[in-house]
Enzyme design. Structure first.
Site, PDB file in Angstrom:
ATOM      1  N   ARG A  27       0.811  -1.207   0.223  1.00 50.26           N
ATOM      2  CA  ARG A  27      -0.155   0.204   0.044  1.00 50.26           C
ATOM      3  C   ARG A  27       0.886   1.215  -0.178  1.00 50.26           C
ATOM      4  NH1 ARG A  27      -5.518  -1.257   2.220  1.00 50.26           N
ATOM      5  NH2 ARG A  27      -6.146  -2.888   0.912  1.00 50.26           N
ATOM      6  N   ARG A  31      -3.277   6.662   1.563  1.00 47.14           N
ATOM      7  CA  ARG A  31      -3.844   7.544   2.110  1.00 47.14           C
ATOM      8  C   ARG A  31      -2.777   8.636   3.112  1.00 47.14           C
ATOM      9  NH1 ARG A  31      -9.065   4.695   3.979  1.00 47.14           N
ATOM     10  NH2 ARG A  31      -7.250   3.205   3.772  1.00 47.14           N
ATOM     11  N   ARG A  40      -6.887  11.375  -5.510  1.00 46.30           N
ATOM     12  CA  ARG A  40      -8.176  10.511  -5.426  1.00 46.30           C
ATOM     13  C   ARG A  40      -9.254  11.731  -5.201  1.00 46.30           C
ATOM     14  NH1 ARG A  40     -11.814   8.764  -1.892  1.00 46.30           N
ATOM     15  NH2 ARG A  40     -12.129   6.509  -1.119  1.00 46.30           N
ATOM     16  N   ASP A  77      -6.859  -2.922  -7.464  1.00 39.58           N
ATOM     17  CA  ASP A  77      -7.183  -3.350  -6.118  1.00 39.58           C
ATOM     18  C   ASP A  77      -7.571  -4.885  -6.510  1.00 39.58           C
ATOM     19  OD1 ASP A  77      -8.128  -2.567  -3.179  1.00 39.58           O
ATOM     20  OD2 ASP A  77      -9.592  -4.207  -4.129  1.00 39.58           O
ATOM     21  N   TYR A 153     -14.875 -11.993   0.105  1.00 37.78           N
ATOM     22  CA  TYR A 153     -15.633 -10.725  -0.273  1.00 37.78           C
ATOM     23  C   TYR A 153     -17.006 -11.002  -1.118  1.00 37.78           C
ATOM     24  CZ  TYR A 153     -11.870  -8.223   1.808  1.00 37.78           C
ATOM     25  OH  TYR A 153     -10.927  -7.539   2.627  1.00 37.78           O
TER      26      TYR A 153
HETATM   27  O1  CP3 Z   1       0.119  -1.754  -2.370  1.00 29.84           O
HETATM   28  C1  CP3 Z   1      -0.401  -0.813  -3.347  1.00 29.84           C
HETATM   29  O2  CP3 Z   1       0.067   0.339  -2.964  1.00 29.84           O
HETATM   30  C2  CP3 Z   1      -1.113  -1.285  -4.495  1.00 29.84           C
HETATM   31  C3  CP3 Z   1      -2.622  -1.007  -4.384  1.00 29.84           C
HETATM   32  C4  CP3 Z   1      -3.154  -1.845  -3.365  1.00 29.84           C
HETATM   33  C5  CP3 Z   1      -4.475  -1.514  -3.086  1.00 29.84           C
HETATM   34  N1  CP3 Z   1      -5.157  -2.607  -2.395  1.00 29.84           N
HETATM   35  C6  CP3 Z   1      -5.106  -0.194  -3.012  1.00 29.84           C
HETATM   36  C7  CP3 Z   1      -6.109   0.342  -2.118  1.00 29.84           C
HETATM   37  C8  CP3 Z   1      -3.081  -3.311  -3.140  1.00 29.84           C
HETATM   38  C9  CP3 Z   1      -1.963  -4.072  -3.590  1.00 29.84           C
HETATM   39  C10 CP3 Z   1      -4.631  -3.756  -2.523  1.00 29.84           C
HETATM   40  C11 CP3 Z   1      -4.721  -5.146  -2.138  1.00 29.84           C
HETATM   41  C12 CP3 Z   1      -6.075  -5.282  -1.632  1.00 29.84           C
HETATM   42  N2  CP3 Z   1      -7.230  -4.812  -1.659  1.00 29.84           N
HETATM   43  C13 CP3 Z   1      -6.323  -6.382  -0.472  1.00 29.84           C
HETATM   44  C14 CP3 Z   1      -4.995  -7.366  -0.193  1.00 29.84           C
HETATM   45  C15 CP3 Z   1      -3.710  -6.787   0.609  1.00 29.84           C
HETATM   46  C16 CP3 Z   1      -4.572  -6.511   2.228  1.00 29.84           C
HETATM   47  O3  CP3 Z   1      -4.553  -5.371   2.464  1.00 29.84           O
HETATM   48  O4  CP3 Z   1      -4.717  -7.460   2.606  1.00 29.84           O
HETATM   49  C17 CP3 Z   1      -7.325  -6.358  -0.101  1.00 29.84           C
HETATM   50  C18 CP3 Z   1      -8.156  -7.350   1.087  1.00 29.84           C
HETATM   51  C19 CP3 Z   1      -8.068  -5.542  -0.803  1.00 29.84           C
HETATM   52  C20 CP3 Z   1      -9.562  -4.903  -0.793  1.00 29.84           C
HETATM   53  C21 CP3 Z   1      -9.579  -3.504  -0.182  1.00 29.84           C
HETATM   54  N3  CP3 Z   1      -9.638  -2.490  -1.089  1.00 29.84           N
HETATM   55  C22 CP3 Z   1      -9.874  -2.936   1.073  1.00 29.84           C
HETATM   56  C23 CP3 Z   1     -10.320  -3.938   2.362  1.00 29.84           C
HETATM   57  C24 CP3 Z   1     -10.020  -1.839   0.986  1.00 29.84           C
HETATM   58  C25 CP3 Z   1     -10.545  -0.695   2.357  1.00 29.84           C
HETATM   59  C26 CP3 Z   1      -9.143  -0.811   3.083  1.00 29.84           C
HETATM   60  C27 CP3 Z   1      -9.001   0.535   3.811  1.00 29.84           C
HETATM   61  O5  CP3 Z   1      -7.718   0.790   3.996  1.00 29.84           O
HETATM   62  O6  CP3 Z   1      -9.789   1.391   3.589  1.00 29.84           O
HETATM   63  C28 CP3 Z   1      -9.531  -1.567  -0.212  1.00 29.84           C
HETATM   64  C29 CP3 Z   1      -9.351   0.053  -0.675  1.00 29.84           C
HETATM   65  C30 CP3 Z   1      -7.964   0.391  -1.067  1.00 29.84           C
HETATM   66  N4  CP3 Z   1      -7.224  -0.261  -1.900  1.00 29.84           N
HETATM   67  C31 CP3 Z   1      -7.128   1.545  -0.597  1.00 29.84           C
HETATM   68  C32 CP3 Z   1      -6.046   1.506  -1.308  1.00 29.84           C
HETATM   69  C33 CP3 Z   1      -5.148   2.560  -1.363  1.00 29.84           C
HETATM   70  C34 CP3 Z   1      -7.737   2.712   0.222  1.00 29.84           C
HETATM   71  C35 CP3 Z   1      -9.037   3.446  -0.656  1.00 29.84           C
HETATM   72  C36 CP3 Z   1      -8.963   4.890  -0.471  1.00 29.84           C
HETATM   73  O7  CP3 Z   1      -8.283   5.465  -1.134  1.00 29.84           O
HETATM   74  O8  CP3 Z   1      -9.964   5.181   0.253  1.00 29.84           O
END
Ligand code: CP3
Length: 355
Positions: A27, A31, A40, A77, A153
């Site tokens: 990640r 944010r 964003r 994602d 999910y």
């Molecule tokens: O690593 C990176 O920088 C690449 C981008 C990336 C994102 N999601 C961007 C993201 C990667 C590799 C993921 C993987 C992902 N997404 C996983 C597996 C890794 C882990 O964290 O266990 C999972 C379970 C998801 C599903 C997902 N997407 C969730 C549960 C959420 C909400 C989490 C939160 O922190 O709010 C997301 C949203 C998400 N994906 C964000 C980012 C940067 C936050 C979204 C935002 O900008 O509000």
């Protein structure tokens, strides 16, 4: 394509000699960075950000402008696959991902198909664009979710402690769940191969919810599908090996089983020391990890101390990629990431013989 100037990540994933330990951060585009929040905002929503290749490329590059990271990971994602299957993905503020059409009836699963990759074209376009912009400075990582984690999910509809609807399906109709996992394995394999063809130089599989299973179920419901994916994955492209990283959150007691799948590297969370992890997997795979993300909230001196401990736990020799044990959290001060990255580079020289 220009030659790759920094190939430490690819070498370390293949357990080849490097001068210093490479680092990237799960990640890393997120944010905690004000410039990410601004882009964003401009995109209007998280999904618009993912689906606009220019903006996805922009946020992928943002952390690399600040920090001496050894890899970029494409901004996307894991839930883009179910979105492309028609489940209607949305992100609600403070709630995380929510599907408008979760899999609730048997017929929902029976009608499901591997998505038309055209619907994920925005990912491949973002990868192509990012490779151009990176100009060979560091490698680009592509990724997918594991079938088990995607199914969690899709059946539940959102993140729910214990995933009760998924557990119910697993207990009451395991064959139907296997049908879903099989479709997802084929989808993940096709999506990863398309990412590799678009320019991803390594790929990572995220099994965020595999750790909730006992070993016997983990092998049948998660690991079996990882093996299916690996059997169909492009492993060499343009004369280069494409290393595969496999990460199961909460999977520290499955490391040996994970290492036997034929992946190149394993992502390790912070529940186990890298010394123990290394002893468990031997020479089979490289290890990626494993600092507790909460440590990044500590003062700079403590962050450096955490780095000292993790480097020492892995010890001398090759096959370590530094990372966190899970994604970086939004409350981390951006300056702390500089402290981390610089400390890993500075303090890891003594563990490598290569010049
Ligand atoms: O690593 C990176 O920088 C690449 C981008 C990336 C994102 N999601 C961007 C993201 C990667 C590799 C993921 C993987 C992902 N997404 C996983 C597996 C890794 C882990 O964290 O266990 C999972 C379970 C998801 C599903 C997902 N997407 C969730 C549960 C959420 C909400 C989490 C939160 O922190 O709010 C997301 C949203 C998400 N994906 C964000 C980012 C940067 C936050 C979204 C935002 O900008 O509000």
């Amino acid at each position: 394509m220009p030659v790759l100037k920094n190939d430490r990540l690819l070498k370390a994933l293949c357990r080849e000699p490097v001068d210093i330990t490479p680092i990237w951060i799960m990640r890393q585009a997120g944010r905690y960075l004000p410039e990410y929040r601004a882009t964003r905002e401009r995109a209007g929503s998280f999904m618009n950000l993912c689906k606009t290749p220019e903006l996805a490329c922009e946020v992928t590059l943002q952390p690399l402008r600040r920090y001496a990271l050894d890899a970029a990971i494409i901004f996307s994602d894991i839930l883009t696959i179910p979105d492309a299957m028609g489940l209607g993905l949305g992100f609600l503020e403070g709630q995380g991902p929510v599907f408008a059409y979760p899999l609730r009836r048997e017929s929902d699963i029976r009608h499901l198909q591997v998505p038309d990759l055209e619907r994920l074209n925005y990912v491949y376009q973002a990868i192509q664009l990012t490779r151009q912009e990176l100009a060979g400075n560091v490698p680009l990582i592509g990724f997918c979710g594991s079938p088990w984690t995607l199914a969690a999910y899709m059946v539940e509809g959102r993140s729910q402690p214990g995933f009760p609807l998924l557990r119910k399906l697993q207990q009451e109709n395991p064959l139907l769940l296997h049908k879903l996992l099989d479709i997802l394995a084929n989808s993940v394999c096709a999506h990863l191969n398309a990412q590799i063809e678009a320019g991803a130089q390594a790929v990572m599989l995220f099994d965020t919810w595999g750790g909730m299973l006992p070993l016997s179920e983990y092998e049948v419901f998660s690991l079996a599908y990882l093996k299916q994916i690996l059997a169909g994955l492009i492993r060499h492209y343009n004369n280069r090996k494409i290393p595969v990283i496999f990460f199961t959150k909460g999977g520290s007691h499955f490391l040996n089983q994970m290492a036997n799948t034929g992946c190149d590297a394993i992502g390790v969370d912070w529940e186990i020391s890298l010394q123990t992890a290394r002893a468990a997997v031997g020479e089979k795979v490289a290890l990626q990890g494993n600092m507790n993300p909460a440590r990044l909230l500590d003062a700079p001196d403590s962050i450096r101390q955490s780095v000292v401990e993790i480097l020492a736990a892995f010890g001398q020799g090759e096959g370590h990629v530094f990372n966190l044990g899970h994604g970086i959290t939004p409350d981390v001060p951006p300056e702390h990431v500089s402290v981390l990255v610089d400390a890993v580079h500075e303090l890891s020289k003594q563990y490598h013989q290569a010049r």
